[in-house]
Enzyme design. Structure first.
Site, mmCIF file in Angstrom:
data_model
loop_
_atom_site.group_PDB
_atom_site.id
_atom_site.type_symbol
_atom_site.label_atom_id
_atom_site.label_comp_id
_atom_site.label_asym_id
_atom_site.label_seq_id
_atom_site.Cartn_x
_atom_site.Cartn_y
_atom_site.Cartn_z
ATOM 1 N N PHE A 114 -33.120 19.085 38.095
ATOM 2 C CA PHE A 114 -34.119 18.138 37.637
ATOM 3 C C PHE A 114 -34.708 17.418 38.843
ATOM 4 C CE2 PHE A 114 -32.316 17.240 33.097
ATOM 5 C CZ PHE A 114 -32.876 18.426 32.651
ATOM 6 N N CYS A 115 -36.041 17.415 38.946
ATOM 7 C CA CYS A 115 -36.750 16.711 40.017
ATOM 8 C C CYS A 115 -36.242 17.218 41.376
ATOM 9 C CB CYS A 115 -36.587 15.199 39.852
ATOM 10 S SG CYS A 115 -37.691 14.214 40.879
ATOM 11 N N THR A 116 -35.759 16.329 42.224
ATOM 12 C CA THR A 116 -35.319 16.763 43.547
ATOM 13 C C THR A 116 -33.904 17.323 43.525
ATOM 14 O OG1 THR A 116 -34.660 14.487 44.036
ATOM 15 C CG2 THR A 116 -36.852 15.185 44.766
ATOM 16 N N GLY A 117 -33.351 17.558 42.361
ATOM 17 C CA GLY A 117 -32.112 18.327 42.286
ATOM 18 C C GLY A 117 -32.288 19.714 42.860
ATOM 19 N N ALA A 166 -37.221 21.612 37.599
ATOM 20 C CA ALA A 166 -38.282 20.751 37.071
ATOM 21 C C ALA A 166 -38.842 19.912 38.199
ATOM 22 C CB ALA A 166 -37.749 19.848 35.961
#
Length: 347
Positions: A114-117, A166
């Site tokens: 998720f995002c910067t994961g 994402a």
């Protein structure tokens, strides 16, 4: 992915690291951890476990500290591993976190950033040579750190099979609903999205950053036009017809779609028609020519091509996967008052 009983919930494990963004942890628990009475099921479809590499882990900006979570060994029981983002992406993740991500992927678990994961997934070596995305603010840093990744910086999410990413915090909701659709079909995902009061389907290819200037006139919103079109998907709608309905030129309509939705009128219309076709198949319609006509896709051949492009499945495979299972029957019966079909004719 590890084999499990069809009655057992799909195990989602969220690994919480130092500085993790609370919103993305909340997205994972909201989407996969809460009861779903709207689906009319006694057994949950997912169960969520949070884990952390340390006994106490402080969230982003020190808003709060989580403690008492199991260690990263909990990842070894995951069917899906979710890795939320954090703002200090140039600081390497701890070896325990990276090792847990690698183990989960090697064992066959689905891995979601998720995002910067996505930075953590790249550090773990999962993304080399593969498609992925991340938050647009961090795209340049990501490219510099991980040049072997095929970064797509201007999309909401990327589904690359067993690894999904994402672009941002809100896009995590889009990706989460995409996972619901992928696992349990469009009808079930729509029921979940209605409960969340969130858009049921935003395609992963839509732009991350959508410009939303103050409109020059009060009626510039696309909402009424979209609602009108969704009631007429089976009719021969064209971009010119949509523009005429909105009393604007096709060029102006195109700019509004780009500005408000991050996509084109034709792409939006096609996506809505494919989603309707999926729901019709789930509700038991086996005649592909009927599905194609009612959804506005025209021919069975076009339906097959569009469905395979959107879902990776032929109509018959989609029907087998989503038309006859308990989740499909419950969701379709609730929405349409009918049972879902199980036939494979015409696919």
């Amino acid at each position: 992915m590890p084999q499990r009983s069809s009655q057992a919930p799909h195990r989602v494990v969220v690994i919480v690291d130092e500085g993790t963004n609370p919103f993305e942890v909340g997205v994972a628990t909201e989407l996969f951890g809460l009861p779903r009475p709207e689906l009319g099921r006694r057994r949950p479809l997912y169960e969520v476990t949070l884990c952390a590499p340390t006994r106490a882990v402080r969230m982003n900006h020190g808003f709060f500290t989580m403690s008492g979570l199991p260690g990263p060994e909990a990842v070894d029981g995951a069917d899906t591993l979710v890795v939320p983002g954090r703002p200090d992406n140039v600081v390497p993740r701890g070896p325990d976190v990276l090792a847990a991500i690698r183990r989960a992927h090697a064992r066959g678990a689905r891995v979601v950033g998720f995002c910067t994961g996505s930075f953590a997934l790249a550090e773990a070596g999962l993304l080399d040579g593969r498609r992925a995305t991340t938050h647009w603010m961090w795209a340049d840093a990501f490219r510099e750190l991980h040049p072997a990744v095929r970064l797509e910086p201007d999309v909401l999410f990327v589904d690359d099979g067993d690894v999904l990413t994402a672009a941002g915090s809100a896009a995590a909701l889009d990706l989460g609903l995409h996972i619901w659709r992928r696992d349990h079909g469009a009808e079930t995902a729509n029921a979940v999205s209605r409960r969340l009061v969130f858009a049921a389907h935003r395609d992963g290819g839509q732009r991350q950053f959508v410009e939303r200037p103050v409109p020059e006139v009060p009626d510039a919103s696309l909402g009424p036009l979209l609602a009108w079109a969704q009631e007429r998907l089976g009719e021969p709608l064209t971009v010119a017809a949509l523009a005429a309905r909105a009393a604007v030129s096709p060029a102006t309509l195109h700019r509004r779609f780009r500005g408000q939705l991050g996509t084109t009128p034709l792409a939006w219309l096609t996506g809505e028609r494919v989603a309707l076709a999926c729901r019709l198949i789930e509700r038991g319609e086996e005649r592909l020519d009927v599905v194609a006509a009612r959804s506005g896709l025209g021919t069975a051949a076009n339906l097959r091509a569009r469905l395979r492009r959107e879902t990776g499945l032929s109509p018959s495979a989609y029907r087998r996967r989503f038309g006859g299972g308990p989740a499909g029957r419950t969701a379709a019966g609730t929405a349409a008052g009918t049972g879902a079909g199980t036939g494979a004719a015409g696919g």
